[in-house]
Design an enzyme around this catalytic site. Structure first.
Site, PDB file in Angstrom:
ATOM      1  N   GLU A   1       0.821  -1.210   0.000  1.00 23.38           N
ATOM      2  CA  GLU A   1       0.000   0.000   0.000  1.00 23.38           C
ATOM      3  C   GLU A   1       0.856   1.262   0.000  1.00 23.38           C
ATOM      4  O   GLU A   1       1.971   1.267   0.524  1.00 23.38           O
ATOM      5  CB  GLU A   1      -0.946   0.012   1.194  1.00 23.38           C
ATOM      6  CG  GLU A   1      -0.264   0.142   2.524  1.00 23.38           C
ATOM      7  CD  GLU A   1      -1.271   0.360   3.641  1.00 23.38           C
ATOM      8  OE1 GLU A   1      -1.729   1.504   3.810  1.00 23.38           O
ATOM      9  OE2 GLU A   1      -1.581  -0.613   4.340  1.00 23.38           O
TER      10      GLU A   1
ATOM     11  N   HIS B   1     -10.554   4.490   2.070  1.00 23.44           N
ATOM     12  CA  HIS B   1      -9.778   3.660   3.005  1.00 23.44           C
ATOM     13  C   HIS B   1     -10.189   2.194   2.947  1.00 23.44           C
ATOM     14  O   HIS B   1     -10.610   1.594   3.938  1.00 23.44           O
ATOM     15  CB  HIS B   1      -9.872   4.205   4.435  1.00 23.44           C
ATOM     16  CG  HIS B   1      -8.723   3.777   5.292  1.00 23.44           C
ATOM     17  ND1 HIS B   1      -8.843   2.799   6.247  1.00 23.44           N
ATOM     18  CD2 HIS B   1      -7.435   4.178   5.321  1.00 23.44           C
ATOM     19  CE1 HIS B   1      -7.680   2.617   6.836  1.00 23.44           C
ATOM     20  NE2 HIS B   1      -6.798   3.440   6.289  1.00 23.44           N
TER      21      HIS B   1
END
Length: 101
Positions: A61, A91
């Site tokens: 990520e 998110h």
């Protein structure tokens, strides 16, 4: 490495159609950094189970900066070892497969 899993069910978006900070993050990833946050480049575990189920350590990520605010915000790229770029602006609640070329 070939992409892992079936990505055909994901909405696709062109990198150029994302916020400009996404292009900045993409360019940093392609260069190998340096990254603005220590969490960038860490393993994404896919606990939400939204992305294709791949081997542990397949996804990493990276923060896509949010112009307002001092924290990391909610925008990320999750990148597969096969070159897949998944963009989330909420998110990890949803992802779009990003066309980077």
């Amino acid at each position: 490495e070939a992409p892992c899993g079936d990505t055909s069910g994901f909405e696709q978006v062109r990198l150029a159609d994302l916020p400009p900070e996404a292009t900045d993050t993409y360019e940093l990833i392609e260069k190998g950094g340096p990254y603005p946050y220590p969490e960038d480049g860490t393993v994404f575990e896919n606990r939400e189970g939204i992305l294709p189920d791949c081997a542990e350590g397949y996804y990493h990520e990276y923060t896509v900066k949010t112009p307002s605010g001092d924290d990391r915000g909610a925008r990320r790229f999750v990148v597969g070892d096969g070159g897949e770029y998944f963009y989330t602006e909420d998110h990890y609640e949803s992802f779009r497969l990003t066309i980077v070329n």
